[in-house]
Design a protein around this motif. Structure first.
Motif, PDB file in Angstrom:
ATOM      1  N   THR A   1      46.740   0.987  11.182  1.00 23.07           N
ATOM      2  CA  THR A   1      46.859  -0.129  11.631  1.00 23.07           C
ATOM      3  C   THR A   1      45.775   0.097  13.067  1.00 23.07           C
ATOM      4  O   THR A   1      45.055   1.076  12.407  1.00 23.07           O
ATOM      5  N   ASP A   2      46.041  -0.626  13.807  1.00 22.47           N
ATOM      6  CA  ASP A   2      45.030  -0.628  15.153  1.00 22.47           C
ATOM      7  C   ASP A   2      45.042   0.882  15.909  1.00 22.47           C
ATOM      8  O   ASP A   2      43.951   0.974  16.832  1.00 22.47           O
ATOM      9  N   ASN A   3      46.204   1.264  15.972  1.00 23.56           N
ATOM     10  CA  ASN A   3      46.607   2.523  16.072  1.00 23.56           C
ATOM     11  C   ASN A   3      45.894   3.980  15.563  1.00 23.56           C
ATOM     12  O   ASN A   3      46.188   5.409  15.465  1.00 23.56           O
TER      13      ASN A   3
ATOM     14  N   THR B   1      47.787  -7.859  21.816  1.00 26.02           N
ATOM     15  CA  THR B   1      48.462  -7.039  21.095  1.00 26.02           C
ATOM     16  C   THR B   1      47.564  -6.157  19.948  1.00 26.02           C
ATOM     17  O   THR B   1      48.234  -5.849  18.819  1.00 26.02           O
ATOM     18  N   SER B   2      46.704  -6.610  19.677  1.00 29.27           N
ATOM     19  CA  SER B   2      45.864  -6.198  18.504  1.00 29.27           C
ATOM     20  C   SER B   2      44.494  -6.413  18.803  1.00 29.27           C
ATOM     21  O   SER B   2      43.944  -7.040  19.549  1.00 29.27           O
TER      22      SER B   2
ATOM     23  N   ASP C   1      54.412 -14.549  21.692  1.00 30.47           N
ATOM     24  CA  ASP C   1      53.994 -13.445  20.725  1.00 30.47           C
ATOM     25  C   ASP C   1      54.946 -14.589  19.323  1.00 30.47           C
ATOM     26  O   ASP C   1      56.175 -14.882  19.668  1.00 30.47           O
TER      27      ASP C   1
ATOM     28  N   CYS D   1      51.583  -4.499  13.826  1.00 27.56           N
ATOM     29  CA  CYS D   1      50.453  -4.835  15.287  1.00 27.56           C
ATOM     30  C   CYS D   1      52.187  -4.960  16.052  1.00 27.56           C
ATOM     31  O   CYS D   1      51.880  -4.568  17.211  1.00 27.56           O
TER      32      CYS D   1
ATOM     33  N   SER E   1      49.778 -11.655  18.476  1.00 30.68           N
ATOM     34  CA  SER E   1      49.649 -11.372  16.780  1.00 30.68           C
ATOM     35  C   SER E   1      50.139 -12.744  16.325  1.00 30.68           C
ATOM     36  O   SER E   1      50.621 -12.890  16.135  1.00 30.68           O
TER      37      SER E   1
ATOM     38  N   GLU F   1      55.291   2.255  12.016  1.00 29.20           N
ATOM     39  CA  GLU F   1      54.184   2.999  11.821  1.00 29.20           C
ATOM     40  C   GLU F   1      54.361   3.852  12.420  1.00 29.20           C
ATOM     41  O   GLU F   1      55.451   4.800  12.933  1.00 29.20           O
TER      42      GLU F   1
ATOM     43  N   GLN G   1      42.802  -8.440  16.736  1.00 31.43           N
ATOM     44  CA  GLN G   1      43.529  -9.957  15.964  1.00 31.43           C
ATOM     45  C   GLN G   1      43.134 -10.471  17.355  1.00 31.43           C
ATOM     46  O   GLN G   1      42.476 -12.073  17.590  1.00 31.43           O
TER      47      GLN G   1
ATOM     48  N   GLN H   1      52.072  -1.882  19.796  1.00 32.61           N
ATOM     49  CA  GLN H   1      50.708  -2.951  20.595  1.00 32.61           C
ATOM     50  C   GLN H   1      51.770  -4.180  21.195  1.00 32.61           C
ATOM     51  O   GLN H   1      51.883  -3.781  22.370  1.00 32.61           O
ATOM     52  N   GLU H   2      52.363  -4.552  20.094  1.00 28.97           N
ATOM     53  CA  GLU H   2      53.352  -5.723  20.668  1.00 28.97           C
ATOM     54  C   GLU H   2      54.393  -5.138  21.089  1.00 28.97           C
ATOM     55  O   GLU H   2      55.092  -6.252  22.249  1.00 28.97           O
TER      56      GLU H   2
END
Ligand code: ABF
Length: 250
Positions: free
Chosen positions: A193-195, A73-74, A102, A120, A46, A158, A76, A123-124
């Motif tokens: 976050t995405d999570n 990984t995101s 990355d 991110c 990301s 996170e 995005q 996931q990264e």
């Protein structure tokens, strides 16, 4: 060759691309060219440097007929893969990736990283950990000798939302400094976050002697999902430099 580098630089200037953007592009293209082969499953990172890597992946698919599977990984990264017409995959279909590429916020001389400025990191880290090789791309501003000297916005951590306060307290009591809840840009509330978790940015006062130990201790705090400390994970790093060249580490 240096002539080619000069040409790239001049082209960049002509097209109005800043030195930093040229550096990101050069690093991303060198990494893709050296580490991606036809048939690969690729982890897509990301951030703004990765945009150039995805452009290059799309170019390889179009011009050379490469067949690639791309795992984001995101949100995005997922959008980037889709908008560039690349094959979108996931860790269910590709549990072992050939390479993950990355960006990073800081890379020290031992190739340890701070990541997560973009939020991110979890996931990264999962994608990087499930890749045969993990390659970092960055511009010259990210190079450092000692981790924690360049990225001054704190170590991103996170956390599960209901635990953010106790985690914040524990980090501050144990390690000192301040663990600040990251806010969304619009300032309407915390960044999610995405999570669906939150981010604490831990601004330490004195850099620890072992980031590895600190990372392990942070990970032991209930409620911590993951940290932006990527210790001994990166195999190779590409840095676009101010003079137009690409330097590598690893
Ligand atoms: C992500 O994007 C990160 O973990 C890091 O925070 C950031 C780097 O972004 P950029 O390439 O825009 O500097 O990979």
């Amino acid at each position: 060759t240096s002539k080619t580098l000069l040409l790239i630089r001049n082209f960049g200037r002509m097209s109005g691309m800043s030195l930093v953007e040229q550096a990101k592009k050069a690093a991303a293209e060198a990494a893709v060219d050296n580490h991606v082969q036809d048939g690969f499953a690729v982890g897509v990172g990301s951030g703004s440097t990765v945009v150039y890597a995805v452009d290059r992946l799309a170019e390889l698919v179009k011009t050379k007929g490469y067949k690639l599977q791309c795992v984001p990984t995101s949100f995005q990264a997922r959008e980037l893969i889709i908008s560039n017409g690349l094959n979108l995959s996931d860790l269910e279909r590709n549990p072992v990736l050939d390479v993950a590429i990355d960006g990073a916020d800081e890379v020290d001389k031992d190739m340890n990283l701070i990541k997560g400025g973009g939020g991110c990191l979890t996931q990264e880290k999962i994608v990087a950990a499930n890749s045969k090789s993990f390659v970092v791309i960055a511009d010259f501003r990210k190079l450092s000798e000692t981790l924690g000297t360049k990225w001054t916005k704190g170590i991103p951590i996170e956390v599960i939302p209901m635990a953010y306060k106790p985690v914040q307290k524990k980090i501050q009591e144990k390690f000192g400094g301040e663990a600040v809840l990251r806010m969304a840009k619009a300032k309407a509330g915390p960044l999610v976050t995405d999570n669906n978790n939150l981010i604490l940015d831990w601004k330490f006062t004195t850099a620890p002697s072992s980031w590895q130990d600190v990372n392990q201790e942070l990970m032991m705090i209930p409620g911590v999902v993951d940290t932006g400390l990527f210790i001994k994970m990166a195999e190779k790093a590409y840095f676009g430099m101010e003079n137009g060249e690409v330097e590598t580490r690893g």
